[in-house]
Motif scaffolding. Structure first.
Motif, PDB file in Angstrom:
ATOM      1  N   ALA A 183       1.271  -2.135  -0.291  1.00 17.76           N
ATOM      2  CA  ALA A 183       0.146  -0.141   0.018  1.00 17.76           C
ATOM      3  C   ALA A 183       0.887   1.498  -0.036  1.00 17.76           C
ATOM      4  CB  ALA A 183      -1.517   0.262   1.496  1.00 17.76           C
ATOM      5  N   PHE A 184       0.394   2.213  -0.651  1.00 18.04           N
ATOM      6  CA  PHE A 184       1.256   3.523  -0.776  1.00 18.04           C
ATOM      7  C   PHE A 184       0.183   5.082  -0.771  1.00 18.04           C
ATOM      8  CE2 PHE A 184       3.106  -0.373  -3.097  1.00 18.04           C
ATOM      9  CZ  PHE A 184       4.098  -0.215  -3.141  1.00 18.04           C
ATOM     10  N   GLU A 185       1.136   6.084  -0.265  1.00 18.58           N
ATOM     11  CA  GLU A 185       0.542   6.658  -0.613  1.00 18.58           C
ATOM     12  C   GLU A 185       1.347   7.655  -1.301  1.00 18.58           C
ATOM     13  OE1 GLU A 185      -2.436   8.035   1.852  1.00 18.58           O
ATOM     14  OE2 GLU A 185      -1.545   6.440   3.158  1.00 18.58           O
ATOM     15  N   LEU A 186       0.088   8.019  -2.769  1.00 21.37           N
ATOM     16  CA  LEU A 186       0.550   8.473  -3.599  1.00 21.37           C
ATOM     17  C   LEU A 186      -0.562   9.875  -4.397  1.00 21.37           C
ATOM     18  CD1 LEU A 186       0.398   5.539  -6.204  1.00 21.37           C
ATOM     19  CD2 LEU A 186       1.990   6.795  -4.940  1.00 21.37           C
ATOM     20  N   ALA A 187       0.440  10.834  -4.415  1.00 20.87           N
ATOM     21  CA  ALA A 187      -0.209  12.437  -5.061  1.00 20.87           C
ATOM     22  C   ALA A 187       0.833  12.367  -6.519  1.00 20.87           C
ATOM     23  CB  ALA A 187      -0.216  13.231  -4.105  1.00 20.87           C
ATOM     24  N   ARG A 188      -0.876  13.469  -7.297  1.00 27.63           N
ATOM     25  CA  ARG A 188      -0.192  13.795  -8.569  1.00 27.63           C
ATOM     26  C   ARG A 188       0.863  14.867  -8.034  1.00 27.63           C
ATOM     27  NH1 ARG A 188      -4.383  14.512 -13.471  1.00 27.63           N
ATOM     28  NH2 ARG A 188      -4.972  11.716 -12.766  1.00 27.63           N
ATOM     29  N   PHE A 189       1.043  15.901  -9.284  1.00 29.19           N
ATOM     30  CA  PHE A 189       2.301  16.985  -8.479  1.00 29.19           C
ATOM     31  C   PHE A 189       2.123  17.828  -9.205  1.00 29.19           C
ATOM     32  CE2 PHE A 189       6.438  19.494  -9.890  1.00 29.19           C
ATOM     33  CZ  PHE A 189       6.592  19.544  -7.726  1.00 29.19           C
TER      34      PHE A 189
END
Length: 387
Positions: A10-16
């Protein structure tokens, strides 16, 4: 930011750049489908030994999940590279000694040997063709080739391209509106080099740049012809503006900035785009027509976010209103906001856009007003002045 839960972890992801108000995720079902396939959910897992190459990873979801295999990520997007770096950092992956993901642009030399090739199908068929032809010499009979995309992104032409360049190709059943592409490299294939970049002469109705040659690398907007919005913009650009520093923001192939440079020999033009191919196109276009001595700057960057406040006299902008398959005004708003900060007092932002996008509302809010320079049934050109 959202939590991307996969069979790899599981990974915390966000756009940039990260925006808490942005509800668009940094992955979609096609990323999940590919990772499930590689893990062997319901089948044998894929051997990921050797050199793993991930092409077109949009916000780093694939590279982050596969970081343990030290993949090479190839992308045309500066923002995708920045998102990958940020997402690796927020998940505590990698260290100072060795980068867990090797970042390369679409114009960089690919690895000499590729053992696993994972392709996130791009919106542009031309970009896909260019990349497959560039990568083909590094693919061998044992290379595992898997593509992924949403069903709306994978067409018969997509499969034919894989087949023509690499070898026999088939597609999977759709799962959550996503598909996989399976390609078996054929050593008998001898694909020709990429036909890109493409060059053409500008049409007669483009003012001072008419007849000049444009260079387009694969994947940039309207790579085979001049788009009608830019054509309209060229007919109404400010002439002899007296601006010392001019920015062609979201420059594409650079024809707008080149027109500004031709209109005023004193102007120093900076070409900025988040696409590596676009900035390379702009530089090739500019140098072919104005020569090596004319002062200009070419930056792959997140717009004007890094520009000094009050350092620019004139910004010329044809903002995008798509982020991959999503329609969004967020990119345009960020371009307008950063332009206002970068402009000196009295500096101007000129924007062309489709009439229905309503850019005048944002510009009036940011600048306190704007005026219509020109319009037709489809496009409008707006001018906003920093007070």
């Amino acid at each position: 930011m959202n939590r991307f839960t996969t069979s790899w972890g599981a990974f915390e992801l966000a756009r940039f750049p990260e925006d808490p108000r942005d509800r668009l995720r940094a992955w979609d079902a096609s990323d999940t489908y590919l990772l499930e396939h590689l893990k062997g959910t319901g089948a044998e897992p894929t051997d990921l030994s050797g050199t793993v190459v991930v092409v077109g990873d949009r916000w780093g979801a694939l590279a982050v999940a596969l970081a343990g295999h030290r993949p090479v990520q190839i992308t045309d997007s500066f923002l995708a590279q920045q998102a990958t770096r940020a997402n690796l950092l927020r998940n505590g992956i990698g260290g100072a000694a060795e980068a867990p993901v090797r970042l390369r642009s679409v114009l960089d030399a690919p690895p000499e040997r590729i053992d696993v090739l994972l392709v996130r199908v791009p919106k542009s068929l031309a970009l896909l063709e260019d990349q497959l032809r560039r990568l083909a010499p590094a693919v061998h009979p044992g290379t595992v080739v898997v593509g992924t995309g949403m069903v709306t992104e994978i067409h018969t032409s997509t499969l034919k391209l894989f087949e023509r360049i690499l070898g026999p190709t088939r597609t999977s059943l759709a799962v959550r509106k996503a598909r996989l592409i399976f390609c078996t490299p054929d050593p008998g294939r001898s694909p020709s080099p990429s036909p890109w970049p493409h060059r053409y002469s500008l049409p007669e109705d483009t003012g001072e740049v008419a007849g000049l040659t444009v260079t387009n690398h694969a994947g940039i907007f309207c790579a085979e012809r001049l788009d009608i919005g830019t054509r309209f913009f060229l007919r109404h650009l400010p002439r002899r503006h007296g601006a010392r520093r001019v920015v062609d923001l979201g420059c594409g192939n650079g024809v707008v900035g080149m027109a500004a440079a031709l209109a005023d020999p004193r102007a120093e033009v900076t070409f900025i785009d988040e696409s590596f191919a676009a900035v390379a196109s702009a530089e090739a276009t500019f140098r072919a027509n104005l020569g090596p001595e004319r002062a200009a700057e070419f930056l792959v960057a997140d717009g004007l976010s890094g520009a000094a406040a009050g350092s620019v006299d004139l910004v010329l902008n044809n903002p995008p209103f798509h982020s991959h398959q999503a329609t969004t005004a967020a990119t345009a708003h960020r371009m307008f906001r950063d332009s206002r900060r970068a402009l000196r007092s009295g500096g101007e932002l000129w924007v062309v856009g489709n009439r229905h996008l309503g850019y005048h509302v944002q510009l009036r809010r940011l600048f306190g007003g704007c005026e219509v320079v020109a319009s037709d049934p489809k496009f409008v050109i707006l001018r906003a002045v920093k007070r």
